[in-house]
Design a protein around this motif. Structure first.
Motif, PDB file in Angstrom:
ATOM      1  N   ILE A  19      -6.864 -21.046   0.593  1.00 18.21           N
ATOM      2  CA  ILE A  19      -6.728 -21.953   1.756  1.00 18.21           C
ATOM      3  C   ILE A  19      -5.682 -21.438   2.744  1.00 18.21           C
ATOM      4  CG2 ILE A  19      -7.453 -24.063   0.546  1.00 18.21           C
ATOM      5  CD1 ILE A  19      -4.362 -24.690   0.262  1.00 18.21           C
ATOM      6  N   TYR A  20      -5.146 -20.232   2.430  1.00 15.60           N
ATOM      7  CA  TYR A  20      -3.986 -19.729   3.183  1.00 15.60           C
ATOM      8  C   TYR A  20      -4.251 -19.638   4.690  1.00 15.60           C
ATOM      9  CZ  TYR A  20       0.031 -16.931   4.454  1.00 15.60           C
ATOM     10  OH  TYR A  20       1.185 -16.496   5.056  1.00 15.60           O
ATOM     11  N   ASP A  21      -5.368 -19.046   5.071  1.00 11.96           N
ATOM     12  CA  ASP A  21      -5.631 -18.860   6.506  1.00 11.96           C
ATOM     13  C   ASP A  21      -5.760 -20.207   7.219  1.00 11.96           C
ATOM     14  OD1 ASP A  21      -5.413 -16.132   6.367  1.00 11.96           O
ATOM     15  OD2 ASP A  21      -7.562 -15.803   6.040  1.00 11.96           O
ATOM     16  N   VAL A  56       2.244  -4.392   3.163  1.00 13.18           N
ATOM     17  CA  VAL A  56       2.925  -4.874   1.959  1.00 13.18           C
ATOM     18  C   VAL A  56       3.112  -6.395   2.059  1.00 13.18           C
ATOM     19  CG1 VAL A  56       5.225  -4.346   2.908  1.00 13.18           C
ATOM     20  CG2 VAL A  56       4.939  -4.505   0.478  1.00 13.18           C
ATOM     21  N   GLY A  57       2.840  -7.099   0.961  1.00 12.59           N
ATOM     22  CA  GLY A  57       2.813  -8.564   1.031  1.00 12.59           C
ATOM     23  C   GLY A  57       1.674  -8.947   1.962  1.00 12.59           C
ATOM     24  N   CYS A  58       0.528  -8.303   1.732  1.00 13.91           N
ATOM     25  CA  CYS A  58      -0.586  -8.347   2.702  1.00 13.91           C
ATOM     26  C   CYS A  58      -1.214  -9.723   2.824  1.00 13.91           C
ATOM     27  CB  CYS A  58      -1.648  -7.333   2.308  1.00 13.91           C
ATOM     28  SG  CYS A  58      -2.360  -7.652   0.661  1.00 13.91           S
ATOM     29  N   LEU A  77      -1.021  -4.163  -0.461  1.00 15.44           N
ATOM     30  CA  LEU A  77      -0.236  -4.426  -1.675  1.00 15.44           C
ATOM     31  C   LEU A  77       0.223  -5.878  -1.682  1.00 15.44           C
ATOM     32  CD1 LEU A  77       2.518  -2.173  -3.222  1.00 15.44           C
ATOM     33  CD2 LEU A  77       2.982  -4.602  -2.878  1.00 15.44           C
ATOM     34  N   ASP A  78       0.046  -6.537  -2.816  1.00 18.25           N
ATOM     35  CA  ASP A  78       0.536  -7.916  -2.929  1.00 18.25           C
ATOM     36  C   ASP A  78       0.813  -8.232  -4.394  1.00 18.25           C
ATOM     37  OD1 ASP A  78       0.330 -10.374  -0.646  1.00 18.25           O
ATOM     38  OD2 ASP A  78       0.593 -11.009  -2.731  1.00 18.25           O
ATOM     39  N   ILE A  79       1.744  -9.167  -4.608  1.00 19.22           N
ATOM     40  CA  ILE A  79       2.048  -9.608  -5.972  1.00 19.22           C
ATOM     41  C   ILE A  79       0.971 -10.586  -6.455  1.00 19.22           C
ATOM     42  CG2 ILE A  79       3.454 -11.632  -5.362  1.00 19.22           C
ATOM     43  CD1 ILE A  79       5.422 -10.746  -7.569  1.00 19.22           C
ATOM     44  N   SER A  80       0.213 -11.144  -5.506  1.00 25.94           N
ATOM     45  CA  SER A  80      -0.804 -12.136  -5.863  1.00 25.94           C
ATOM     46  C   SER A  80      -2.190 -11.490  -5.927  1.00 25.94           C
ATOM     47  CB  SER A  80      -0.800 -13.276  -4.829  1.00 25.94           C
ATOM     48  OG  SER A  80      -2.029 -13.966  -4.846  1.00 25.94           O
ATOM     49  N   ALA A 103       1.005  -5.353  -7.192  1.00 24.97           N
ATOM     50  CA  ALA A 103       2.349  -4.957  -7.616  1.00 24.97           C
ATOM     51  C   ALA A 103       3.377  -5.808  -6.895  1.00 24.97           C
ATOM     52  CB  ALA A 103       2.588  -3.482  -7.273  1.00 24.97           C
ATOM     53  N   SER A 104       4.588  -5.780  -7.430  1.00 27.40           N
ATOM     54  CA  SER A 104       5.702  -6.457  -6.759  1.00 27.40           C
ATOM     55  C   SER A 104       6.547  -5.416  -6.037  1.00 27.40           C
ATOM     56  CB  SER A 104       6.570  -7.186  -7.789  1.00 27.40           C
ATOM     57  OG  SER A 104       7.779  -7.594  -7.162  1.00 27.40           O
ATOM     58  N   VAL A 105       7.058  -5.782  -4.876  1.00 32.06           N
ATOM     59  CA  VAL A 105       7.960  -4.859  -4.163  1.00 32.06           C
ATOM     60  C   VAL A 105       9.223  -4.589  -4.976  1.00 32.06           C
ATOM     61  CG1 VAL A 105       7.193  -5.328  -1.812  1.00 32.06           C
ATOM     62  CG2 VAL A 105       8.953  -6.782  -2.830  1.00 32.06           C
ATOM     63  N   ASP A 106       9.455  -5.410  -6.006  1.00 32.31           N
ATOM     64  CA  ASP A 106      10.637  -5.184  -6.851  1.00 32.31           C
ATOM     65  C   ASP A 106      10.461  -3.990  -7.780  1.00 32.31           C
ATOM     66  OD1 ASP A 106      12.788  -7.181  -6.426  1.00 32.31           O
ATOM     67  OD2 ASP A 106      11.109  -8.560  -6.647  1.00 32.31           O
ATOM     68  N   GLY A 121       5.289  -5.114   6.764  1.00 31.04           N
ATOM     69  CA  GLY A 121       5.433  -6.287   5.894  1.00 31.04           C
ATOM     70  C   GLY A 121       5.629  -7.529   6.757  1.00 31.04           C
ATOM     71  N   GLN A 122       4.591  -8.340   6.880  1.00 29.56           N
ATOM     72  CA  GLN A 122       4.668  -9.551   7.701  1.00 29.56           C
ATOM     73  C   GLN A 122       4.744 -10.774   6.807  1.00 29.56           C
ATOM     74  OE1 GLN A 122       4.986  -9.931  10.925  1.00 29.56           O
ATOM     75  NE2 GLN A 122       4.823  -7.766  11.475  1.00 29.56           N
ATOM     76  N   GLY A 123       5.553 -11.784   7.216  1.00 26.44           N
ATOM     77  CA  GLY A 123       5.618 -13.024   6.447  1.00 26.44           C
ATOM     78  C   GLY A 123       6.603 -12.910   5.294  1.00 26.44           C
TER      79      GLY A 123
HETATM   80  C1  LIG Z   1       3.908 -15.550   3.870  1.00 22.87           C
HETATM   81  S1  LIG Z   1       2.725 -14.535   3.070  1.00 22.87           S
HETATM   82  C2  LIG Z   1       2.311 -13.394   4.373  1.00 22.87           C
HETATM   83  C3  LIG Z   1       0.960 -12.775   4.215  1.00 22.87           C
HETATM   84  C4  LIG Z   1       0.546 -11.798   5.333  1.00 22.87           C
HETATM   85  N1  LIG Z   1       1.423 -10.651   5.375  1.00 22.87           N
HETATM   86  C5  LIG Z   1       0.509 -12.492   6.673  1.00 22.87           C
HETATM   87  O1  LIG Z   1       1.412 -12.248   7.511  1.00 22.87           O
HETATM   88  O2  LIG Z   1      -0.420 -13.298   6.897  1.00 22.87           O
HETATM   89  C6  LIG Z   1       3.744 -13.542   2.000  1.00 22.87           C
HETATM   90  C7  LIG Z   1       2.945 -12.641   1.089  1.00 22.87           C
HETATM   91  O3  LIG Z   1       3.859 -11.815   0.370  1.00 22.87           O
HETATM   92  C8  LIG Z   1       3.463 -11.755  -0.979  1.00 22.87           C
HETATM   93  N2  LIG Z   1       4.655 -11.491  -1.810  1.00 22.87           N
HETATM   94  C9  LIG Z   1       5.675 -12.334  -2.072  1.00 22.87           C
HETATM   95  N3  LIG Z   1       6.568 -11.751  -2.881  1.00 22.87           N
HETATM   96  C10 LIG Z   1       6.100 -10.516  -3.135  1.00 22.87           C
HETATM   97  C11 LIG Z   1       6.573  -9.436  -3.925  1.00 22.87           C
HETATM   98  N4  LIG Z   1       7.700  -9.550  -4.628  1.00 22.87           N
HETATM   99  N5  LIG Z   1       5.869  -8.303  -3.969  1.00 22.87           N
HETATM  100  C12 LIG Z   1       4.699  -8.188  -3.264  1.00 22.87           C
HETATM  101  N6  LIG Z   1       4.185  -9.183  -2.516  1.00 22.87           N
HETATM  102  C13 LIG Z   1       4.883 -10.340  -2.439  1.00 22.87           C
HETATM  103  C14 LIG Z   1       2.847 -13.114  -1.251  1.00 22.87           C
HETATM  104  O4  LIG Z   1       1.995 -13.101  -2.384  1.00 22.87           O
HETATM  105  C15 LIG Z   1       2.135 -13.382   0.058  1.00 22.87           C
HETATM  106  O5  LIG Z   1       0.815 -12.910   0.037  1.00 22.87           O
END
Ligand SMILES: C[S@@+](CC[C@H](N)C(=O)[O-])C[C@H]1O[C@@H](n2cnc3c(N)ncnc32)[C@H](O)[C@@H]1O
Length: 272
Positions: A19-21, A56-58, A77-80, A103-106, A121-123
């Protein structure tokens, strides 16, 4: 790469992926915000081809998919996992030879070094990291010499109201010191720590990792959300939208205006 136990940040984003979008649609504020974002980030996309970009965090792929349409090779790349499924769905039927990386950016140790010309990396994926400093270091390893990093993060200077609204002076003192807060959702298991950055702290962090700062803007420095309360919304008129966009862009890199913005966006380049 294995992400062993689902953390709060992963659980939350898995739950909202479908439902994110919809959460961010149909608001003139977000339309202006996205226009500002695209116009800012495309200034820093590679000018040569072929060039490879990492989103990243796509999330659902809003930016990576758009960058891909502009002719770049893009990995996501995303953690989800569920967010990556949304990207996969959007790519269905298209010829795609990139990677969807869970993967996680950590922890980016398993990914090859110096693979990307640009990382976007947006958001606020950086602020969602357990250790933002370590995350930036890990991401920097993935960039080629001369590569560009563009990251949007939460602005610490815009976060004070929250504590005063709750008369939480102790919380405010802690927050001013370390910029740490928590993503509040109804489900306690989905709560996760978030780091917010000041303009100078963010600049320093990038400089310490060897970057030259190309640009730092606030998104948005004008309180455009106020217009969403008006009916009709003046932003529905294209000419008014364009005029406001021009004012926003005139102001958004002004250092004194940055404090007004919920988000900061930095573009920075590695030497080479
Ligand atoms: C606010 S959303 C932004 C999504 C997209 N970049 C946008 O601008 O529409 C943040 C995204 O970062 C991802 N995220 C959060 N922590 C993360 C991590 N540690 N490693 C990778 N992705 C991560 C989340 O799963 C989520 O999809």
């Amino acid at each position: 790469m294995a992400v062993r136990r689902r953390s709060g940040v992963e659980q939350y984003h898995d739950r909202v992926a479908g439902i994110y979008d919809g959460i961010y649609s149909s608001s003139a504020y977000w339309e202006l915000y996205w226009t500002v974002t695209w116009r800012h980030l495309k200034r820093f996309l590679p000018t040569h081809q072929p060039a490879r970009v990492l989103d990243v965090g796509c999330g659902t792929g809003r930016w990576g998919l758009r960058i891909r349409k502009s002719g770049y090779g893009v990995d996501f790349l995303d953690i989800s996992r569920k967010m990556l499924d949304q990207v996969q769905h959007a790519l269905d039927g298209e010829r795609y030879d990139g990677e969807l990386i869970h993967a996680s950016v950590d922890d980016l140790r398993d990914l090859p070094a110096e693979r990307y010309d640009c990382i976007v990396g947006q958001g606020d994926p950086l602020g969602c990291a357990e250790h933002p400093k370590r995350a930036l270091k890990g991401l920097t390893r993935l960039l080629k010499p001369g590569g560009v990093m563009i990251q949007s993060v939460d602005n610490r200077d815009a976060g004070y109201d929250h504590f005063l609204e709750k008369a939480d002076i102790e919380g405010l003192e802690r927050f001013v010191k370390d910029g740490r807060t928590e993503w509040l959702t109804d489900r306690p298991e989905e709560r996760f720590p978030v780091s917010m950055f000041t303009p100078d702290g963010l600049t320093r962090l990038f400089e310490r990792n060897g970057y030259e700062i190309l640009s730092l803007i606030g998104k948005t420095v004008l309180p455009v959300r106020l217009l969403d309360r008006r009916d009709p919304n003046p932003l529905a008129d294209r000419a008014s939208f364009e005029r406001l966009l021009r004012v926003e862009e005139k102001l958004h890199a002004r250092p004194t205006a940055l404090a007004r913005a919920a988000h900061l966006e930095i573009a920075a380049k590695l030497p080479g």
